[in-house]
Design a protein around this motif. Structure first.
Motif, short mmCIF file in Angstrom:
data_model
loop_
_atom_site.label_atom_id
_atom_site.label_comp_id
_atom_site.label_asym_id
_atom_site.label_seq_id
_atom_site.Cartn_x
_atom_site.Cartn_y
_atom_site.Cartn_z
N ALA A 162 0.82 -1.21 0.00
CA ALA A 162 0.00 0.00 0.00
C ALA A 162 0.86 1.26 0.00
N VAL A 163 2.12 1.14 0.44
CA VAL A 163 3.04 2.29 0.46
C VAL A 163 3.74 2.46 -0.89
N HIS A 164 4.23 1.35 -1.42
CA HIS A 164 4.93 1.34 -2.71
C HIS A 164 4.79 -0.05 -3.29
N PRO A 165 4.59 -0.20 -4.59
CA PRO A 165 4.43 -1.53 -5.18
C PRO A 165 5.61 -2.45 -4.81
N ILE A 166 5.28 -3.61 -4.29
CA ILE A 166 6.28 -4.63 -4.00
C ILE A 166 6.42 -5.50 -5.25
N THR A 167 7.64 -5.65 -5.72
CA THR A 167 7.87 -6.40 -6.95
C THR A 167 7.95 -7.90 -6.71
N ALA A 168 8.57 -8.30 -5.60
CA ALA A 168 8.74 -9.72 -5.34
C ALA A 168 8.85 -9.99 -3.85
N VAL A 169 8.41 -11.17 -3.48
CA VAL A 169 8.62 -11.70 -2.13
C VAL A 169 9.45 -12.96 -2.26
N GLU A 170 10.53 -13.02 -1.50
CA GLU A 170 11.37 -14.21 -1.48
C GLU A 170 11.10 -15.00 -0.21
N THR A 171 10.83 -16.27 -0.38
CA THR A 171 10.58 -17.14 0.77
C THR A 171 10.84 -18.57 0.35
N GLU A 172 10.93 -19.47 1.30
CA GLU A 172 11.16 -20.88 0.97
C GLU A 172 9.88 -21.48 0.40
N TYR A 173 10.03 -22.19 -0.70
CA TYR A 173 8.90 -22.86 -1.33
C TYR A 173 9.43 -24.00 -2.18
N SER A 174 8.88 -25.17 -1.97
CA SER A 174 9.29 -26.36 -2.72
C SER A 174 8.28 -27.45 -2.43
N LEU A 175 8.46 -28.60 -3.06
CA LEU A 175 7.65 -29.76 -2.71
C LEU A 175 7.79 -30.11 -1.24
N TRP A 176 8.86 -29.65 -0.64
CA TRP A 176 9.17 -29.92 0.76
C TRP A 176 8.53 -28.92 1.71
N SER A 177 8.33 -27.69 1.24
CA SER A 177 7.88 -26.58 2.09
C SER A 177 6.79 -25.80 1.38
N ARG A 178 5.54 -26.10 1.71
CA ARG A 178 4.41 -25.54 0.98
C ARG A 178 3.50 -24.70 1.88
N GLU A 179 4.02 -24.27 3.03
CA GLU A 179 3.20 -23.55 4.00
C GLU A 179 2.59 -22.28 3.42
N LEU A 180 3.29 -21.64 2.49
CA LEU A 180 2.81 -20.35 1.98
C LEU A 180 1.58 -20.48 1.08
N GLU A 181 1.21 -21.71 0.73
CA GLU A 181 0.05 -21.88 -0.14
C GLU A 181 -1.26 -21.46 0.53
N ASP A 182 -1.29 -21.40 1.85
CA ASP A 182 -2.51 -21.05 2.56
C ASP A 182 -2.85 -19.57 2.42
N LYS A 306 1.09 -31.40 0.59
CA LYS A 306 1.50 -30.36 1.55
C LYS A 306 1.67 -30.98 2.93
N GLY A 307 2.79 -30.67 3.56
CA GLY A 307 3.06 -31.19 4.90
C GLY A 307 3.73 -32.55 4.92
N VAL A 308 4.14 -33.06 3.77
CA VAL A 308 4.70 -34.41 3.71
C VAL A 308 6.05 -34.51 4.38
N ALA A 309 6.84 -33.44 4.37
CA ALA A 309 8.20 -33.50 4.93
C ALA A 309 8.15 -33.69 6.44
N ALA A 310 8.95 -34.61 6.93
CA ALA A 310 9.05 -34.84 8.37
C ALA A 310 10.10 -33.90 8.96
N GLY A 311 9.71 -33.16 10.01
CA GLY A 311 10.65 -32.23 10.64
C GLY A 311 10.41 -30.80 10.24
N ASN A 312 10.85 -29.88 11.08
CA ASN A 312 10.72 -28.45 10.81
C ASN A 312 11.71 -27.98 9.77
N ARG A 313 11.44 -26.80 9.19
CA ARG A 313 12.36 -26.21 8.20
C ARG A 313 13.70 -25.88 8.81
#
Length: 317
Positions: A162-182, A306-313
């Protein structure tokens, strides 16, 4: 090289980038970065704290490595770097710190401007509006071109945008880590913000090259991650074996299958797998030739939901 657009402000990059975080400071790394640029990879990702062993407490130096590799090739590159993780002081995003950090990064990289500048982690003590407002001033000054956030929650992303257009967000995402899909992924699609997944190969687990804990060198930081330990490791290897089997049926490697799945999740997704080896980079780029059908995507969902990986990131260091 296939291209993708990040955000809605005109930034276009190669569909797969290169993460330089764990590159040692040597000639091979320079050769790999230059080889990436020569093959059409434009997106290079670094940060002011990255260095060969930053996870072990030895910070910095990676920007200088990237700067050396850019000699004579700046016109080929889109440089993304970050500020905001400090030496034992927590995340920072106050105006004075940002202004100091951007000048330091420009000096280390040997550049006149930074293409994409991320806040590495949100600062709980500085309103995001103040942080992004300062970054917007850097855009006006010509020191940076585009603004990004890293590992930011949905409410922070919305307020920042809302302050300035954000071009990209970098975060972990893979078949192993899909938490951001929510929350995160739907929000980025709504706001037309790009997504740059780091560790898109599960810190190497999804390549199929790690079969037992002892395959990790004694000084390998991944030994401290829960997903690489004990019963978690055994369970995760079983899942990777299913991914390997499907990759074999598709005529590709597990890494290529994993990256192709990521690319299929949205047009504004640009993964940045890290490697110090040119042959691994070439393998990763081969993911662009892997075409996944609707049936393939259903099968991947079955074997690696989603959630298949055993253990925390992350673990405790």
């Amino acid at each position: 090289m296939q291209q993708r657009k990040l955000g809605n402000e005109g930034l276009e990059v190669s569909a797969i980038g290169l993460g330089t975080m764990m590159m040692p400071d040597n000639d091979e790394s320079v050769h790999t970065i230059q080889g990436a640029l020569d093959m059409g990879v434009t997106m290079l990702d670094t940060a002011d704290l990255y260095g060969t062993e930053y996870l072990l407490g030895r910070f910095g130096g990676n920007e200088k490595l990237v700067g050396r590799a850019l000699k004579g090739r700046r016109y080929k590159a889109v440089i993304a770097t970050k500020f905001g993780i400090t030496h034992g002081q927590g995340p920072k995003g106050d105006p004075a710190y940002i202004k100091k950090s951007v000048d330091a990064s420009l000096y280390s990289l040997g550049l006149d401007y930074i293409d994409l500048y991320y806040q590495h982690r949100p600062d709980p003590n500085t309103p995001i509006e103040e942080t992004v407002g300062t970054m917007a001033d850097l855009v006006k000054q010509g020191k940076i071109r585009y603004i990004g956030l890293s590992e930011a929650p949905a409410d922070i992303i919305r307020r920042a945008h809302a302050v300035h257009p954000i071009t990209a967000v970098e975060t972990e995402y893979s078949l192993w880590s899909r938490e951001l899909e929510d929350e995160i992924l739907p929000l980025l699609k709504e706001l037309r913000v790009g997504l740059v997944p780091y560790s898109p190969l599960g810190r190497g687990f999804l390549t199929g090259q790690i079969k037992k804990f002892e395959d990790l060198p004694e000084d390998d930081y991944r030994r401290y991650y829960p997903r690489f330990q004990g019963e978690n490791f055994a369970k995760n290897v079983e899942v990777v074996s299913l991914i390997e089997r499907m990759a074999s049926q598709k005529g590709c490697t597990p890494a290529q299958l994993s990256l192709a799945w990521l690319l299929a999740q949205g047009e504004q997704i640009v993964p940045i797998p890290g490697t110090k080896r040119l042959d691994r980079l070439q393998e990763n780029l081969g993911a662009l030739q892997v075409k996944l059908t609707a049936q393939d995507l259903e099968e991947i969902e079955r074997i690696s939901p989603k959630g298949v990986a055993a253990g925390n990131r992350f673990g405790a260091f």
